[in-house]
Write a protein that holds these residues in place. Structure first.
Motif, PDB file in Angstrom:
ATOM      1  N   MET A  47       4.576   7.583   0.172  1.00  0.00           N
ATOM      2  CA  MET A  47       4.489   7.077   1.536  1.00  0.00           C
ATOM      3  C   MET A  47       4.094   5.604   1.471  1.00  0.00           C
ATOM      4  O   MET A  47       3.078   5.259   0.871  1.00  0.00           O
ATOM      5  N   SER A  48       4.913   4.756   2.065  1.00  0.00           N
ATOM      6  CA  SER A  48       4.614   3.330   2.134  1.00  0.00           C
ATOM      7  C   SER A  48       3.868   3.045   3.425  1.00  0.00           C
ATOM      8  O   SER A  48       4.239   3.539   4.478  1.00  0.00           O
ATOM      9  N   LEU A  49       2.833   2.232   3.319  1.00  0.00           N
ATOM     10  CA  LEU A  49       2.063   1.869   4.524  1.00  0.00           C
ATOM     11  C   LEU A  49       2.292   0.412   4.861  1.00  0.00           C
ATOM     12  O   LEU A  49       2.597  -0.394   4.048  1.00  0.00           O
ATOM     13  N   THR A  75      -3.486   9.934  -4.206  1.00  0.00           N
ATOM     14  CA  THR A  75      -4.026   8.657  -4.647  1.00  0.00           C
ATOM     15  C   THR A  75      -3.432   7.566  -3.774  1.00  0.00           C
ATOM     16  O   THR A  75      -2.225   7.571  -3.504  1.00  0.00           O
ATOM     17  N   SER A  76      -4.277   6.663  -3.312  1.00  0.00           N
ATOM     18  CA  SER A  76      -3.756   5.499  -2.598  1.00  0.00           C
ATOM     19  C   SER A  76      -3.744   4.334  -3.578  1.00  0.00           C
ATOM     20  O   SER A  76      -4.665   4.158  -4.382  1.00  0.00           O
ATOM     21  N   LEU A  77      -2.663   3.574  -3.523  1.00  0.00           N
ATOM     22  CA  LEU A  77      -2.498   2.415  -4.392  1.00  0.00           C
ATOM     23  C   LEU A  77      -2.412   1.172  -3.525  1.00  0.00           C
ATOM     24  O   LEU A  77      -1.595   1.124  -2.597  1.00  0.00           O
ATOM     25  N   SER A  78      -3.243   0.204  -3.802  1.00  0.00           N
ATOM     26  CA  SER A  78      -3.139  -1.110  -3.164  1.00  0.00           C
ATOM     27  C   SER A  78      -2.752  -2.075  -4.271  1.00  0.00           C
ATOM     28  O   SER A  78      -3.493  -2.236  -5.245  1.00  0.00           O
ATOM     29  N   ILE A  79      -1.600  -2.684  -4.101  1.00  0.00           N
ATOM     30  CA  ILE A  79      -1.073  -3.565  -5.141  1.00  0.00           C
ATOM     31  C   ILE A  79      -0.864  -4.941  -4.532  1.00  0.00           C
ATOM     32  O   ILE A  79      -0.068  -5.116  -3.605  1.00  0.00           O
ATOM     33  N   LYS A  93       0.848  -1.187   0.000  1.00  0.00           N
ATOM     34  CA  LYS A  93       0.000   0.000   0.000  1.00  0.00           C
ATOM     35  C   LYS A  93       0.882   1.234   0.000  1.00  0.00           C
ATOM     36  O   LYS A  93       1.836   1.322   0.771  1.00  0.00           O
ATOM     37  N   PHE A  94       0.514   2.172  -0.865  1.00  0.00           N
ATOM     38  CA  PHE A  94       1.268   3.405  -0.994  1.00  0.00           C
ATOM     39  C   PHE A  94       0.303   4.570  -1.135  1.00  0.00           C
ATOM     40  O   PHE A  94      -0.787   4.415  -1.673  1.00  0.00           O
ATOM     41  N   ILE A  95       0.742   5.741  -0.682  1.00  0.00           N
ATOM     42  CA  ILE A  95       0.013   6.985  -0.911  1.00  0.00           C
ATOM     43  C   ILE A  95       0.971   7.919  -1.629  1.00  0.00           C
ATOM     44  O   ILE A  95       2.137   8.049  -1.245  1.00  0.00           O
ATOM     45  N   VAL A  96       0.470   8.558  -2.684  1.00  0.00           N
ATOM     46  CA  VAL A  96       1.304   9.418  -3.507  1.00  0.00           C
ATOM     47  C   VAL A  96       0.471  10.597  -3.994  1.00  0.00           C
ATOM     48  O   VAL A  96      -0.760  10.503  -4.087  1.00  0.00           O
TER      49      VAL A  96
END
Length: 102
Positions: free
Chosen positions: A100-102, A72-76, A37-40
């Motif tokens: 930002m890495s979650l 944007t939050s990315l869930s990969i 999960k990342f926020i960018v």
């Protein structure tokens, strides 16, 4: 991610990754699908840079914009071989400014 690493109990990045590897190995049965999960900032260039880290991996992607569409939050969900593989991905994404890495 660098800020999180530096502030976590004043650990060095190396100590952080050693601890992360131990936690991953204790809680996951690799190989398996792993969720990153990342926020960018909502900038196509930044999002594309993240996608490139996953070029050689099998993955699925879910995105969600913030209320004001600034972020944007990315869930990969990606197939990884082991804890080292997970850490490698976090390190590569950590090189991208403003993520930002979650």
């Amino acid at each position: 991610m660098a800020n999180i690493i530096e502030n976590e109990d004043h650990k060095s990045p190396e100590d952080f990754y050693i601890s992360l590897k131990e936690k991953l190995e204790a809680t996951h049965n690799f190989p398996e699908d792993y969720q990153f999960k990342f926020i960018v900032l909502n900038e196509e260039k930044k999002i594309t840079e993240i996608y490139r880290v996953f070029d050689d991996m099998k993955f699925t992607l879910t995105t969600r914009d913030s209320k004001n569409a600034k972020y944007t939050s990315l869930s990969i969900m990606a197939f990884v071989l082991d804890a080292e593989h997970v850490i490698s991905v976090y390190k590569k994404v950590g090189e991208i400014e403003g993520v930002m890495s979650l």
